[in-house]
Scaffold this motif. Structure first.
Motif, short mmCIF file in Angstrom:
data_model
loop_
_atom_site.label_atom_id
_atom_site.label_comp_id
_atom_site.label_asym_id
_atom_site.label_seq_id
_atom_site.Cartn_x
_atom_site.Cartn_y
_atom_site.Cartn_z
N THR A 36 0.86 -1.19 0.00
CA THR A 36 0.00 0.00 0.00
C THR A 36 0.90 1.24 0.00
O THR A 36 2.09 1.15 -0.19
N GLY A 37 0.29 2.40 0.23
CA GLY A 37 1.03 3.67 0.17
C GLY A 37 0.80 4.31 -1.18
O GLY A 37 0.17 3.72 -2.07
N GLY A 38 1.32 5.52 -1.34
CA GLY A 38 1.12 6.25 -2.59
C GLY A 38 1.92 5.65 -3.74
O GLY A 38 1.47 5.65 -4.89
N THR A 39 3.10 5.11 -3.44
CA THR A 39 4.02 4.70 -4.51
C THR A 39 3.47 3.62 -5.44
O THR A 39 3.63 3.75 -6.66
N ASP A 67 0.72 -5.61 5.12
CA ASP A 67 0.43 -5.11 6.46
C ASP A 67 -0.98 -4.55 6.56
O ASP A 67 -1.65 -4.36 5.54
N TYR A 80 -6.11 -0.67 5.08
CA TYR A 80 -5.45 -1.16 3.87
C TYR A 80 -6.37 -2.12 3.11
O TYR A 80 -6.25 -2.26 1.89
N GLY A 132 7.35 -0.75 -1.23
CA GLY A 132 7.75 0.66 -1.21
C GLY A 132 8.79 0.78 -0.10
O GLY A 132 9.26 -0.22 0.45
N ILE A 133 9.13 2.00 0.23
CA ILE A 133 10.07 2.21 1.34
C ILE A 133 9.64 3.46 2.11
O ILE A 133 9.20 4.45 1.50
N HIS A 138 11.89 2.02 6.49
CA HIS A 138 11.08 0.83 6.79
C HIS A 138 10.56 0.17 5.51
O HIS A 138 10.41 0.82 4.48
N ALA A 140 7.30 -2.56 4.55
CA ALA A 140 6.02 -2.89 5.19
C ALA A 140 5.92 -1.98 6.41
O ALA A 140 6.15 -0.78 6.30
N PHE A 141 5.62 -2.50 7.61
CA PHE A 141 5.68 -1.65 8.80
C PHE A 141 6.80 -2.12 9.72
O PHE A 141 6.71 -2.02 10.94
N THR A 161 6.64 7.66 10.91
CA THR A 161 5.70 6.96 10.02
C THR A 161 4.28 7.49 10.21
O THR A 161 3.55 7.72 9.24
N ASN A 165 2.15 9.29 7.28
CA ASN A 165 0.87 8.73 6.83
C ASN A 165 -0.34 9.58 7.24
O ASN A 165 -1.46 9.28 6.85
N ARG A 167 -1.22 12.28 6.18
CA ARG A 167 -1.87 12.94 5.04
C ARG A 167 -3.13 12.21 4.57
O ARG A 167 -3.98 12.79 3.90
N LYS A 202 12.71 10.30 -0.67
CA LYS A 202 13.14 8.91 -0.44
C LYS A 202 14.65 8.74 -0.66
O LYS A 202 15.17 7.63 -0.48
C1 GLP Z 1 3.50 2.72 4.61
C2 GLP Z 1 3.44 1.26 4.19
C3 GLP Z 1 4.69 0.84 3.45
C4 GLP Z 1 5.02 1.85 2.38
C5 GLP Z 1 5.31 3.19 3.02
C6 GLP Z 1 5.68 4.27 2.02
O1 GLP Z 1 4.08 2.94 5.83
N1 GLP Z 1 3.23 0.39 5.30
O2 GLP Z 1 4.46 -0.45 2.88
O3 GLP Z 1 6.14 1.43 1.63
O4 GLP Z 1 4.14 3.59 3.70
O5 GLP Z 1 4.53 4.87 1.51
P1 GLP Z 1 4.45 5.84 0.29
O6 GLP Z 1 4.54 4.99 -0.91
O7 GLP Z 1 3.11 6.50 0.41
O8 GLP Z 1 5.58 6.80 0.41
#
Ligand code: GLP
Length: 241
Positions: A36-39, A67, A80, A132-133, A138, A140-141, A161, A165, A167, A202
């Motif tokens: 999940t996440g924006g990426t 997660d 999620y 993603g990262i 991190h 995942a979480f 974190t 998140n 936002r 990032k």
């Molecule tokens: C969350 C998720 C991660 C994700 C990270 C980055 O914390 N648990 O899996 O990689 O956000 O999110 P984004 O892609 O929004 O920067």
């Protein structure tokens, strides 16, 4: 570890969709690890586009997400579970009985972690894991300090974190403090990994992932131990390499 630097997020999404497409073509009943996440959103949009164009079908795949927040009902707008259904599963031909996320509303998170690991093992393990990262390194979480051998379990989220998140929520107070997450050991067990990162925010985490020592302080650095990892970056995320 293969590091590929592309022009922008759109190219990253297309390249990631190519990797998924090739796997599903070769193995229609593949087991996919999703994030999940924006990426990953661009990748999901590209996969949906290819499905609608008749180029790919997800009808036989099984999916496992990394997660889930603890303390949000499954149908909460920011769970999620909701994210995956809105942004991917409901938009293509997934059999949602085969789409799994950790159960963040369970009464016994420790048992939920064990159950999730068993489900992944029963499916034969994950063929391809999308990652993603986080800005703190991190995956995942698995926050800094997570054991490199960790399995799916309950984890407290760092303030960084939660603020990254926030936002997605009305205010930071609404961001959960706990999550159930696949462990670093669980992620290292997957057959192949594709990690996506874009944007200057990032760059430090990417540098530590690719060039830093393997350390629990940067959970993503554990990916250096995996034999089949591709890192897809845009130019901004690659500036510190
Ligand atoms: C969350 C998720 C991660 C994700 C990270 C980055 O914390 N648990 O899996 O990689 O956000 O999110 P984004 O892609 O929004 O920067």
């Amino acid at each position: 570890m293969r590091v590929v630097i592309l022009k922008n997020a759109e190219q990253i999404s297309c390249r990631a969709a190519d990797v998924f497409g090739q796997l599903i073509q070769a193995r229609p009943a593949a087991v996919l690890g999703l994030a999940t996440g924006g990426t990953p959103l661009g990748t999901y949009r590209e996969l949906i586009r290819r499905y609608r164009a008749g180029e790919i079908s997800f009808s036989q795949v099984t999916t496992f997400n990394l997660d889930e927040y603890v303390g949000l009902p499954r149908d909460h707008s920011q769970s999620y579970h909701t994210f995956m259904h809105e942004n991917l599963f409901s938009q293509a031909d997934f059999d949602t009985d085969n789409c799994h996320l950790p159960d963040g509303s369970c009464v016994d998170p420790a048992q939920a972690g064990v159950d999730y690991e068993q489900k992944i093992a029963a499916a034969g393990g994950i063929d391809l894991q999308l990652l993603g990262i986080g800005t703190d390194g991190h995956i995942a979480f698995n926050e800094p300090g997570s054991s490199l051998a960790s399995r799916t379990r309950l984890k407290a989220l760092t303030e960084q974190t939660r603020s990254d998140n926030a936002r997605f929520f009305e205010s930071i107070d609404e961001v959960p403090r706990l999550a159930i997450t696949m462990g670093i050991g669980s992620i290292l067990d997957t057959q192949r990994i594709v990690l996506l990162a874009n944007g200057a925010g990032k760059a430090d985490a990417v540098q530590a992932l690719v060039e830093g020592p393997v350390t629990a302080q940067v959970p993503a650095s554990a990916l250096q131990l995996h034999p089949h990892v591709t890192i897809l970056l845009d130019e901004a995320a690659a500036t510190k390499l």
